[in-house]
Design a protein around this motif. Sequence first.
Motif, PDB file in Angstrom:
ATOM      1  N   UNK A  85       0.870  -1.174   0.000  1.00 25.95           N
ATOM      2  CA  UNK A  85       0.000   0.000   0.000  1.00 25.95           C
ATOM      3  C   UNK A  85       0.905   1.221   0.000  1.00 25.95           C
ATOM      4  N   UNK A  86       0.691   2.107  -0.963  1.00 27.89           N
ATOM      5  CA  UNK A  86       1.487   3.326  -1.069  1.00 27.89           C
ATOM      6  C   UNK A  86       0.554   4.523  -0.946  1.00 27.89           C
ATOM      7  N   UNK A  87       0.858   5.415  -0.032  1.00 28.26           N
ATOM      8  CA  UNK A  87       0.026   6.615   0.109  1.00 28.26           C
ATOM      9  C   UNK A  87       0.819   7.842  -0.318  1.00 28.26           C
ATOM     10  N   UNK A  88       0.059   8.904  -0.624  1.00 27.38           N
ATOM     11  CA  UNK A  88       0.684  10.197  -0.908  1.00 27.38           C
ATOM     12  C   UNK A  88      -0.176  11.265  -0.249  1.00 27.38           C
ATOM     13  N   UNK A  89      -0.208  12.453  -0.837  1.00 22.80           N
ATOM     14  CA  UNK A  89      -0.786  13.575  -0.100  1.00 22.80           C
ATOM     15  C   UNK A  89      -2.301  13.452   0.086  1.00 22.80           C
ATOM     16  N   UNK A  90      -2.983  12.674  -0.753  1.00 22.07           N
ATOM     17  CA  UNK A  90      -4.438  12.567  -0.633  1.00 22.07           C
ATOM     18  C   UNK A  90      -4.885  12.208   0.768  1.00 22.07           C
ATOM     19  N   UNK A  91      -4.494  11.047   1.283  1.00 15.84           N
ATOM     20  CA  UNK A  91      -4.914  10.684   2.640  1.00 15.84           C
ATOM     21  C   UNK A  91      -4.118  11.399   3.729  1.00 15.84           C
ATOM     22  N   UNK A  92      -2.938  11.913   3.378  1.00 18.60           N
ATOM     23  CA  UNK A  92      -2.054  12.470   4.412  1.00 18.60           C
ATOM     24  C   UNK A  92      -2.382  13.907   4.774  1.00 18.60           C
ATOM     25  N   UNK A  93      -2.763  14.709   3.766  1.00 19.86           N
ATOM     26  CA  UNK A  93      -3.016  16.134   4.041  1.00 19.86           C
ATOM     27  C   UNK A  93      -4.442  16.331   4.540  1.00 19.86           C
ATOM     28  N   UNK A  94      -4.713  15.716   5.667  1.00 18.59           N
ATOM     29  CA  UNK A  94      -6.023  15.828   6.297  1.00 18.59           C
ATOM     30  C   UNK A  94      -5.822  16.051   7.787  1.00 18.59           C
ATOM     31  N   UNK A  95      -6.820  16.615   8.432  1.00 24.00           N
ATOM     32  CA  UNK A  95      -6.742  16.843   9.880  1.00 24.00           C
ATOM     33  C   UNK A  95      -6.782  15.529  10.648  1.00 24.00           C
ATOM     34  N   UNK A  96      -6.986  14.429   9.949  1.00 24.58           N
ATOM     35  CA  UNK A  96      -6.870  13.096  10.542  1.00 24.58           C
ATOM     36  C   UNK A  96      -5.901  12.251   9.721  1.00 24.58           C
ATOM     37  N   UNK A  97      -4.905  12.912   9.128  1.00 21.63           N
ATOM     38  CA  UNK A  97      -3.983  12.239   8.221  1.00 21.63           C
ATOM     39  C   UNK A  97      -3.193  11.131   8.904  1.00 21.63           C
ATOM     40  N   UNK A 129      -8.108  29.413  -0.183  1.00 19.26           N
ATOM     41  CA  UNK A 129      -9.335  28.749   0.250  1.00 19.26           C
ATOM     42  C   UNK A 129      -9.113  27.675   1.305  1.00 19.26           C
ATOM     43  N   UNK A 130      -7.918  27.070   1.331  1.00 20.19           N
ATOM     44  CA  UNK A 130      -7.726  25.829   2.096  1.00 20.19           C
ATOM     45  C   UNK A 130      -7.796  26.054   3.598  1.00 20.19           C
ATOM     46  N   UNK A 131      -8.084  24.943   4.275  1.00 21.66           N
ATOM     47  CA  UNK A 131      -8.385  24.999   5.713  1.00 21.66           C
ATOM     48  C   UNK A 131      -7.133  24.655   6.527  1.00 21.66           C
ATOM     49  N   UNK A 132      -6.704  25.515   7.447  1.00 16.74           N
ATOM     50  CA  UNK A 132      -5.508  25.211   8.242  1.00 16.74           C
ATOM     51  C   UNK A 132      -5.781  24.328   9.456  1.00 16.74           C
ATOM     52  N   UNK A 133      -6.932  23.661   9.504  1.00 22.21           N
ATOM     53  CA  UNK A 133      -7.180  22.727  10.614  1.00 22.21           C
ATOM     54  C   UNK A 133      -6.049  21.698  10.644  1.00 22.21           C
ATOM     55  N   UNK A 134      -5.506  21.439  11.838  1.00 20.32           N
ATOM     56  CA  UNK A 134      -4.294  20.624  11.944  1.00 20.32           C
ATOM     57  C   UNK A 134      -4.569  19.230  12.491  1.00 20.32           C
ATOM     58  N   UNK A 135      -3.820  18.263  11.977  1.00 21.02           N
ATOM     59  CA  UNK A 135      -3.826  16.917  12.548  1.00 21.02           C
ATOM     60  C   UNK A 135      -3.231  17.009  13.961  1.00 21.02           C
ATOM     61  N   UNK A 136      -3.864  16.376  14.950  1.00 22.81           N
ATOM     62  CA  UNK A 136      -3.380  16.535  16.324  1.00 22.81           C
ATOM     63  C   UNK A 136      -2.006  15.922  16.574  1.00 22.81           C
ATOM     64  N   UNK A 137      -1.596  14.962  15.770  1.00 21.40           N
ATOM     65  CA  UNK A 137      -0.288  14.315  15.985  1.00 21.40           C
ATOM     66  C   UNK A 137       0.782  14.952  15.103  1.00 21.40           C
ATOM     67  N   UNK A 138       0.513  15.035  13.808  1.00 23.94           N
ATOM     68  CA  UNK A 138       1.559  15.487  12.872  1.00 23.94           C
ATOM     69  C   UNK A 138       1.561  16.995  12.679  1.00 23.94           C
ATOM     70  N   UNK A 139       0.476  17.681  13.045  1.00 16.28           N
ATOM     71  CA  UNK A 139       0.281  19.122  12.812  1.00 16.28           C
ATOM     72  C   UNK A 139       0.237  19.416  11.304  1.00 16.28           C
ATOM     73  N   UNK A 140      -0.193  18.453  10.539  1.00 18.77           N
ATOM     74  CA  UNK A 140      -0.390  18.627   9.090  1.00 18.77           C
ATOM     75  C   UNK A 140      -1.702  19.369   8.850  1.00 18.77           C
ATOM     76  N   UNK A 141      -1.710  20.442   8.054  1.00 17.04           N
ATOM     77  CA  UNK A 141      -2.977  21.112   7.735  1.00 17.04           C
ATOM     78  C   UNK A 141      -3.832  20.295   6.758  1.00 17.04           C
ATOM     79  N   UNK A 142      -5.122  20.610   6.770  1.00 16.04           N
ATOM     80  CA  UNK A 142      -6.069  19.846   5.946  1.00 16.04           C
ATOM     81  C   UNK A 142      -6.185  20.454   4.541  1.00 16.04           C
ATOM     82  N   UNK A 169       4.883  24.173  11.500  1.00 14.09           N
ATOM     83  CA  UNK A 169       4.967  25.164  10.422  1.00 14.09           C
ATOM     84  C   UNK A 169       3.793  26.148  10.411  1.00 14.09           C
ATOM     85  N   UNK A 170       2.565  25.639  10.373  1.00 16.54           N
ATOM     86  CA  UNK A 170       1.447  26.586  10.287  1.00 16.54           C
ATOM     87  C   UNK A 170       1.337  27.415  11.564  1.00 16.54           C
TER      88      UNK A 170
END
Length: 691
Positions: A292-304, A666-679, A383-384
Amino acid sequence: MVRTETSTHCPYCALQCGMKLRPVTDGGVVEVVERTEFPVNRGALCGKGRTAPAVLAAGVRLTGPLVRGAGGELAPASWDEALERVADGLRGTRAEHGADAVGVFGGGGLTNEKAYALGKFARVVLGTSQIDYNGRFCMSSAAAAHQRAFGLDRGLPFPLEDIPRTGCVILVGSNLAETMPPALRYLTELRENGGRLIVIDPRRTRTAEQADLHLAPRPGTDLALALGMLHLVVADGRVDEEFVRTRTNGWDEARAGAMAHWPELVERLTGVPVPQLREAVEMFCGAENGMVLTARGPEQQAKGTDTVGAWINFCLATGRAGRPLSGYGCLTGQGNGQGGREHGQKADQLPGYRKLTDPAARRHVAAVWGVDPDTLPGPGRSAYELLDALGQDVRSLLVMGSNPVVSAPHAGHIEERLKSLDFLAVADVVLSETAALADVVLPVTQWAEESGTTTSLEGRVLLRQQAVTPPEGVRSDLEVLNTLAGLLGHGKGFPADPEEVFDELRRASAGGPADYAGITYARIAAEDGVFWPCPDEEHAGTPRLFLERFATDDGRARFVPVTHRAAAEETDAEYPVVLTTGRVVSQYQSGAQTRRVAELNAAAPGPFVELHPRLAERIGVAEGEAVAVTSRRGRAVAPARITVAIRQDTVFMPFHWPGEGRANTLTNPALDPVSRMPEFKVCAVRVEAAG
Ligand code: SF4
């Protein structure tokens, strides 16, 4: 003139395609020549790589420092004046507001040497904890999930050459055909060898068109999809009980999470019909091995992090991890996204992928740096959060190789925060949108004009070799840090020679998770790269991880219980459509370099809004007509590109451009609680004819 060719690598994405540069004139003009012997791309390049030398030209790139004068305009200045001004700006803020009022923002395109030196500069010279980099926006969720499950983060724990030999690949949220075209051959060869390809993407991309099966979930529901597939694995008795018992911990909790996501519920959440879910599970489990290979689709989410964790759980439960030709991997995006996160420019890390909170790690790195471990600051903001604090807690900022005015989420807000700083210095190759806001712009050398290492998405450490002499008036980032450190009272410890920096990095990383101690410039050049960890010069490097044991204390992989939750911003009556963002083949990231290349601009001249014919009809827009996309954070306008390749409830915008068509307005800066990745990948918008 002796026309000798120099072997090097592309300056752009994490595939780090090999190429040669051949002089065309005595004046430093070079052309790209195929480097067929480099195994990863075997000479193939996308248009970005082929045209990369265009950015070396004067007139395209910066060739002298700029300093903002009393009248508010950027004007040419000497290097002495520019660097004195930077030192004064940083020193003044520190004296008035404290060390943490000075921030540093790095980039995933910086070489390992630069990332290392920048992290050391922030912590030793500035004494600030406030350093992070744009790679946080790229891969942090996969990195966090890797750490949680396997105890170690390396994008791919196996080389790309293994992909054609596995039985089935599930590609989640990756459009390799546009982001890394030469890598598509691995999927083509997989299918030629009889392997199967499943692509999960809300859009029927050129990559999805190659698949045996394409699932198109609603953006933001990948986690539910993974849980639903794991549910079917359990229900159909396809769990690899032996593997789970001998190589993992935590299955019972993860299993319970999956069993709560029965297929009909998952169909309602994702829009993917149950028969397709079943077909995907049968295809994957029916093969002898799989990835299974993932990229930004599933990762750039507030639950990434949880979303990637769900895919890792799926791999572990089916026994597709820690075995030859099986495993989970992340397709890192930025050129040195992998190395950039290993050597200390991330808010919570020291070189060698050590943790800033680990006393032993602090002692080791402090000894290499010749400082007291107690003087090293603790972890800083992500970062954000760092960008959001500008002009408030953080009053001065040094940016190196990043363009957050275009690439940050909620970019209009971040642009205002940058403008509110007391002092901004930007080191870059071109006058990016962020550099244009700076008080001082430092023009720096780029890929072909300097040597340095990068670490590709495979964990293969590579050497970019200098091929041309940089123009007068330009200095390397390492020279900039060397001089600034001296001006700020640290005359030693910041060499400008990349190989000298790399040798120190090797010592700093020795014994750490990302151990580079045995890697030398000479070895990299002789061996087409060396895979870390490589603890000594006799060690062959490690192309394949986890075959004997995972990198956790007990050697067992950890299942992590995860559960689906809604996107941070759901659609409603006012904002009824989902926006997702991504890249196109002829532009790269914020476009700072590629938007300056005529051939690439001809192929991809500007932003667009991709939408389904039914949605276009509903809002009264024809192909090419202006569409206004509005979210709770702002409005962007771009021409319509109408296609049945996208869901009716979703629009897509590429994020490479500034101005009216800037997707990140337009994009939402809501952050993943672990990685702090924006959505970045999902927010609610309204779509109208802009006419
Ligand atoms: Fe460069 Fe990536 Fe294109 Fe290869 S795929 S040429 S590394 S941009």
